[in-house]
Design a protein around this motif. Structure first.
Motif, PDB file in Angstrom:
ATOM      1  N   LYS A   1       0.770  -1.266   0.085  1.00 47.39           N
ATOM      2  CA  LYS A   1       0.000   0.079   0.096  1.00 47.39           C
ATOM      3  C   LYS A   1       1.003   1.296   0.081  1.00 47.39           C
ATOM      4  CE  LYS A   1      -1.979   2.012   3.486  1.00 47.39           C
ATOM      5  NZ  LYS A   1      -2.804   2.335   4.734  1.00 47.39           N
TER       6      LYS A   1
ATOM      7  N   ASN B   1       2.538   1.781  -3.385  1.00 51.23           N
ATOM      8  CA  ASN B   1       1.553   2.257  -4.201  1.00 51.23           C
ATOM      9  C   ASN B   1       1.125   3.735  -4.143  1.00 51.23           C
ATOM     10  OD1 ASN B   1       1.326  -0.057  -5.752  1.00 51.23           O
ATOM     11  ND2 ASN B   1      -0.590  -0.800  -4.853  1.00 51.23           N
TER      12      ASN B   1
ATOM     13  N   ALA C   1      -3.568   2.188  -4.080  1.00 59.95           N
ATOM     14  CA  ALA C   1      -3.328   1.993  -2.677  1.00 59.95           C
ATOM     15  C   ALA C   1      -4.628   1.660  -2.040  1.00 59.95           C
ATOM     16  CB  ALA C   1      -2.526   3.179  -2.212  1.00 59.95           C
TER      17      ALA C   1
ATOM     18  N   ASP D   1      -6.704   1.022   1.052  1.00 61.58           N
ATOM     19  CA  ASP D   1      -6.962   1.208   2.466  1.00 61.58           C
ATOM     20  C   ASP D   1      -8.179   0.872   2.981  1.00 61.58           C
ATOM     21  OD1 ASP D   1      -8.347   3.321   1.951  1.00 61.58           O
ATOM     22  OD2 ASP D   1      -7.491   4.848   2.951  1.00 61.58           O
TER      23      ASP D   1
ATOM     24  N   VAL E   1      -7.792  -7.032   0.454  1.00 59.61           N
ATOM     25  CA  VAL E   1      -7.272  -5.790  -0.319  1.00 59.61           C
ATOM     26  C   VAL E   1      -6.537  -6.170  -1.305  1.00 59.61           C
ATOM     27  CG1 VAL E   1      -7.013  -4.510   1.953  1.00 59.61           C
ATOM     28  CG2 VAL E   1      -5.086  -5.858   1.069  1.00 59.61           C
TER      29      VAL E   1
ATOM     30  N   GLU F   1      -7.600  -4.332  -5.071  1.00 61.64           N
ATOM     31  CA  GLU F   1      -6.724  -3.483  -5.816  1.00 61.64           C
ATOM     32  C   GLU F   1      -7.112  -4.097  -7.334  1.00 61.64           C
ATOM     33  OE1 GLU F   1      -2.116  -3.486  -6.489  1.00 61.64           O
ATOM     34  OE2 GLU F   1      -2.706  -3.970  -4.533  1.00 61.64           O
TER      35      GLU F   1
ATOM     36  N   HIS G   1      -7.766   5.577  -6.761  1.00 61.28           N
ATOM     37  CA  HIS G   1      -7.734   5.421  -5.235  1.00 61.28           C
ATOM     38  C   HIS G   1      -7.889   6.741  -4.593  1.00 61.28           C
ATOM     39  CE1 HIS G   1      -3.553   6.969  -4.766  1.00 61.28           C
ATOM     40  NE2 HIS G   1      -3.773   6.764  -3.648  1.00 61.28           N
TER      41      HIS G   1
END
Length: 214
Positions: A124, A127, A140, A142, A160, A164, A180
């Protein structure tokens, strides 16, 4: 988990996001790519506001890996002790700074593989840096994106990594660069965890969330 929205619906959603905020930016303060890496690494399990308060004075005196090493771990702790897990984060920042100096001539590499090899830098964080500094369409994910993606059907996934991939595979290419950021900001300020503001949401008619608060 909502079902994956189709291409035309996703295009309309991101067209609206773009119209509302054409050039969204991250909210972590930084002065160069090195301080961006440090800020993102410090932000794990902490708020951007809290990190910005801690780094306001830190980055005035330690904005390169060389200066951070000169400050030392204890000196760094004095600046970041208001942030959660500050001792472990201080160790990692000093370690990654030493690696940058010894292996990369003090420069931050623009490779995901190289970035994730640094202590305290996960996928993350890498990214975020690739996207914000080098303007690569890296996503990324979150907690905000994970929540929004699964509630709305924009990018559903069981973890996650799956979210992604859903962003990369389904969101139109011309919206990938800022995707994002739009999703993070939407989750932070509109599609909140406990009380989503569905009544004023600009995509409420396109969202698959079954418990809309209207």
């Amino acid at each position: 988990m909502a079902k994956q929205l189709n291409y035309q619906t996703l295009r309309e959603i991101f067209t609206r996001f773009h119209a509302a905020d054409p050039a969204p930016v991250g909210e972590l303060d930084h002065v160069n790519v090195y301080t961006l890496v440090v800020a993102v690494a410090l932000s794990a399990q902490a708020t951007d506001v809290g990190v910005n308060k801690a780094t306001k004075e830190l980055f005035k005196i330690a904005d390169t890996p060389e200066k951070m090493l000169a400050l030392g771990e204890e000196g760094l702790i004095e600046h970041i002790k208001t942030i959660g897990l500050f001792r472990n984060k201080a160790k990692n920042v000093i370690k990654l700074s030493r690696i940058l100096v010894e292996d990369y001539g003090g420069e931050v590499p623009n490779s995901r593989a190289a970035l994730v090899s640094l202590p305290g830098v996960g996928r993350k964080t890498a990214n975020v840096v690739l996207n914000m500094w080098w303007r690569m369409p890296a996503q990324a994910v979150d907690t905000h994106i994970f929540r929004v993606g699964n509630r709305s059907g924009i990018c559903p996934g069981k973890d996650v990594d799956a979210v992604e991939r859903a962003i990369e595979d389904n969101i139109p290419a011309d919206f990938q660069l800022h995707a994002h950021h739009w999703l993070i900001l939407h989750g932070r300020y509109h599609c909140k965890a406990r009380k989503p503001l569905c009544a004023t949401c600009i995509i409420r008619d396109l969202c698959e969330f079954e418990e809309k608060n209207l």
